[in-house]
Design an enzyme around this catalytic site. Structure first.
Site, mmCIF file in Angstrom:
data_model
loop_
_atom_site.group_PDB
_atom_site.id
_atom_site.type_symbol
_atom_site.label_atom_id
_atom_site.label_comp_id
_atom_site.label_asym_id
_atom_site.label_seq_id
_atom_site.Cartn_x
_atom_site.Cartn_y
_atom_site.Cartn_z
ATOM 1 N N GLU A 87 0.864 -1.178 0.000
ATOM 2 C CA GLU A 87 0.000 0.000 0.000
ATOM 3 C C GLU A 87 0.899 1.226 0.000
ATOM 4 O OE1 GLU A 87 -4.019 1.564 2.262
ATOM 5 O OE2 GLU A 87 -3.155 -0.367 2.765
ATOM 6 N N GLU A 145 -2.358 0.881 13.438
ATOM 7 C CA GLU A 145 -3.499 1.228 12.591
ATOM 8 C C GLU A 145 -4.811 0.948 13.305
ATOM 9 O OE1 GLU A 145 -4.955 0.371 8.014
ATOM 10 O OE2 GLU A 145 -3.688 -1.099 9.027
#
Length: 861
Positions: free
Chosen positions: A462, A737
């Protein structure tokens, strides 16, 4: 009588003013003096082309001042010094000089062409990095030389066998179709009379490398590597020579077989070409090159510093895993790569694998998804060999090493930390070691994710410039580091990638990925970066130009939201990411938050409309100011009608109340009720957090604002999951996260999306700075500050300091029995107010001050 001193001038938001991209660079200086001195004006001396001029200006300003003279031409160099003039007649001595030099300001200045190797590059595979070289002769002594260079891909350049810079991953990542950054290097000392050689190694990087989810896509901006180089040399006899990239160059491959942002680098030292960037190298069997299109009008100078290695970290532990693998723990989750020194037979390969966490005693690579994060080095043999990858970076704390032959591994492996080389600007400390570790985790997460663009995570497949993440984190980012220049450059790409209807992609630079992200869908919090982040940069830096540059982008976003919200102004007709990663959301559905996404979207609509009105006011756009202030009022009324009818909540969540309070969407009575209810919800949850990306930056501030300071501290200091300190107790060294990226049993969250280095939930650091320590700007660029510490939670001391445009602003408080002692430091040029508990605010002049008041501890929860 204290001396008045001034610093050498700085230019724009740059640490190095070589190759600036504007003809009239703004400049700044800082002054040190006693508290009675006030600037009345300044004199600035500019030397350019052998001519010196002095300009006197009557002004109390010292930050981002207008260029004092005619615009610079391309390549033009000037030295600048300043002295400050006081209202009492005292003046500083002249500062030391600073030098500013313009880059290539016009497209016509470029005579070089983008070149690529003539061989076919397989568009479906990683390309082996190319070596491109050119020899040339100089028949005189060199006075000065500049290399202007960029690439389709990432490059490193060498002159006569020496690297031209310590930069990494140049030219960086921009929206390449619209803007390609170039670098300017002073290479005077690398050239010599006679034979010379310029060599450039170029690799896929972000330009043509694999990016995105589920395997990603290649060739997002092009399928061919390229180098654009223009070496300009001035000889002592006045002659000027240019060596440019053109069809006279030669190309080959070298020891790097493949290199990838996600997958790592494979290097075979037996394929090295010693001397390839020195004169006299035999390149007769190298391939020709050909030109590829590149519009020089798209070439831009950097707004911020490059990526560099900023620190080295040695392993703190080396051991064997249950499977027998050799593992290294560097004690800190970081972003960078390993440098190894090995010795062995030719053809032997050492393999390096990277991960953030362990599970069951082994390297846990599942969170990396389709990123291999593996480097290999095949030895040339014949003695010790030192190597590190050149065109990849990894996010890791742990490394697994296979095939080691270099003796004591702990003494011969080091992790080299890489990120955009921003100047540190903000610090915080308090009496609670766990809170200090939390703050340090925020700093490390920012370092790991400010890699040319502000990314979401640095390790898996990502690593994109997610707009919502930086939107919520920007107030923290611009306190911790001088990030305004970097963010200003990235915001230009936000505007470049913005769709014609005003929609802002979820990540910038934008590339097509999977069906979830393609085509771009408008979403609050994320798209609001177009309005709110320029405002945050302006608040930190005082830079009005970032508001000017981004104004049309901000306007287009708010106008688009107004159209999509419809007549009732409640934005409930589109998919929203909402309060992303609310801890109640299941692992497989991070958008399934407790808070109605339309509530989040409408609250942000009101916030952006109000902020746009403020931006318009700063820019003197009175009609727009009136229009968007009225729009904000109407959206606020629509929000109350839908979500707080009669003053009571329809959506009863921590995030809903935090948004309503923090965004000024309620009247005084309703705000008090919402604050009380928010405190009840936190208490009912056992002081555990119940917010995601939208609510987390706001919840402690909303509690504080409505009189629930101790509940905010209880929320901060909670140790059970979900909470900030849960991760600290689990050994986290960066922000996760998810609140539960690692479960209490030590296993990794089963969700597909689990990163251990993600700064968004670390936005609470802004509350640590402004409320716990008590340091906050009250005017753009810290022209005015407020010291308002609010001790609580059993803390006995706290401090914060920030290197503002005017100098260091600092506060430190300590509880001594029943007394609160507060020390503050105010630089020249800053107005300051000290607001202590139970006391009326008082103004203080520049200098250092100690104040003491009675302290009555509040009951702890």
């Amino acid at each position: 009588m204290t001396d008045v001193t001034v610093t050498p001038p700085t230019f724009e938001q740059l640490r190095d003013a070589l190759g600036v991209g504007v003809a009239e660079p703004r400049w700044s200086f800082r002054t040190t003096a006693d508290g009675t001195w006030r600037q009345q004006g300044y004199e600035v001396e500019v030397e350019r082309g052998g001519t010196t001029s002095v300009v006197r200006v009557e002004s109390a300003q010292s930050v981002l001042l207008a260029w004092p003279g005619a615009p610079l031409g391309s390549r033009e160099r000037a030295t600048v010094r300043v002295r400050a003039l006081g209202a009492d007649g005292r003046a500083s001595s002249w500062s030391d000089v600073s030098t500013v030099e313009a880059g290539l300001l016009r497209a016509a200045d470029w005579t070089a062409r983008m070149i690529t190797p003539a061989w076919r590059q397989d568009p479906d595979a990683d390309a082996a990095p190319a070596l491109l070289r050119r020899e040339f002769a100089l028949d005189g002594e060199v006075r000065s030389a500049r290399l202007y260079i960029t690439a389709h891909g990432v490059y490193e350049a060498e002159l006569n066998g020496s690297s031209v810079a310590e930069d990494a991953m140049a030219p960086g990542w921009t929206s390449y179709d619209h803007r390609l950054r170039y670098q300017t290097y002073d290479v005077t000392d690398l050239l010599r009379t006679g034979a010379n050689a310029l060599g450039v190694m170029v690799a896929d990087g972000w330009f043509r490398g694999r990016l995105g989810f589920h395997g990603g896509r290649r060739n997002n901006w092009g399928a061919e590597l390229g180098v654009l180089a223009q070496l300009e040399v001035e000889l002592t006899d006045g002659r000027r020579l240019h060596v440019v990239s053109d069809e006279d160059w030669r190309a080959s491959t070298g020891p790097i077989l493949t290199t990838s942002i996600y997958d790592g680098e494979q290097h075979d030292a037996r394929r090295s070409a010693p001397g390839w960037s020195r004169p006299g190298f035999d390149d007769h069997d190298w391939s020709p090159v050909r030109a590829v299109p590149r519009d020089p009008a798209t070439l831009v100078a950097p707004d911020g510093p490059p990526v560099r290695c900023t620190e080295e970290v040695a392993p703190v532990r080396v051991w064997r895993s249950p499977s027998g693998a050799t593992l290294l723990d560097f004690g800190q989750n970081l972003v960078g790569r390993l440098r190894i020194t090995v010795e062995g037979e030719a053809g032997h390969t050492v393999t390096l694998r990277h991960a953030e966490v362990l599970q069951d005693g082994e390297l846990c690579t599942r969170p990396l998804r389709f990123a291999d994060a593996t480097d290999t080095y095949t030895l040339a043999g014949g003695g010790p060999e030192t190597w590190e990858p050149r065109f990849t970076l990894h996010g890791f704390r742990y490394a697994e090493v296979d095939g080691w032959t270099g003796g004591d591994i702990a003494a011969h492996v080091v992790a080299r930390v890489h990120h955009t080389d921003l100047l540190r600007a903000g610090w915080f400390e308090c009496s609670d070691p766990a809170v200090n570790r939390l703050h340090e985790n925020v700093v490390w997460s920012m370092r790991g994710n400010f890699v040319d663009v502000p990314t979401d995570c640095p390790q898996r497949d990502e690593r994109l410039g997610w707009t919502g993440d930086i939107q919520v984190f920007a107030p923290t980012a611009v306190f911790l580091y001088q990030a305004s220049g970097m963010l200003r450059g990235w915001l230009r790409d936000v505007a470049a990638d913005q769709l014609p209807d005003g929609n802002v992609p979820w990540y910038v630079p934008y590339l097509e990925t999977d069906e979830f992200c393609t085509p771009p869908r408008p979403s609050a919090v994320w798209g609001d970066v177009a309005v709110l982040t320029p405002w945050d940069v302006y608040q930190a830096s005082g830079d009005v130009r970032v508001l000017e540059d981004q104004y049309d982008s901000a306007l287009a976003w708010v106008d688009m939201v107004e159209r999509r919200a419809g007549a009732d102004l409640v934005w409930d007709a589109d998919f929203q990411l909402g309060d992303w990663l609310d801890p109640a959301a299941p692992p497989e559905d991070p958008a399934a938050a407790l808070t109605d996404p339309a509530l989040v979207a409408t609250a942000y609509f009101a916030r952006s409309a109000r902020t746009l009105a403020r931006i318009a006011a700063v820019l003197g756009r009175r009609d727009d100011e009136d229009r968007y202030a009225a729009l904000a009022d109407r959206v606020g009324a629509a929000f109350r009608s839908r979500y707080y009818p009669g003053g009571g909540p329809v959506v009863d969540t921590q995030t809903a109340h935090a948004l309503a309070i923090s965004f000024d969407l309620l009247d005084a009575d309703a705000e008090r009720v919402a604050g009380d209810r928010l405190a009840e919800l936190v208490e009912t949850a056992g002081n555990r957090i119940a917010t995601g990306f939208a609510g987390t930056p706001l919840v402690t501030g909303a509690l504080t604002r409505t009189g629930h300071l101790e509940r905010a501290y209880a929320l901060l200091l909670e140790r059970e999951c979900p909470s900030w300190l849960y991760a600290v107790d689990q050994g986290a060294t960066t922000i996760w996260e998810r609140w539960d990226s690692q479960l209490p049993d030590g296993t990794v969250n089963p969700g597909e999306m689990t990163s251990f280095n993600h700064y968004a939930l670390g936005a609470v650091a802004a509350w640590l700075h402004s409320t716990v320590a008590g340091l906050a700007a009250t005017a753009p660029g810290y022209r005015a500050v407020r010291f308002a510490p609010r001790p609580g939670g059993g803390l006995t001391h706290a401090s914060a300091r920030h290197l503002s445009p005017y100098g260091e602003v600092a506060i430190a408080w300590r509880i001594d029995g029943e007394r609160l002692d507060v020390d503050v430091e105010v630089p020249v040029g800053v107005d300051a107010v000290v607001d202590l508990p139970g006391q009326p605010p008082q103004s203080v002049v520049p200098g250092r001050h100690r104040l003491s008041v009675a302290h009555v501890p509040a009951p702890r929860f």
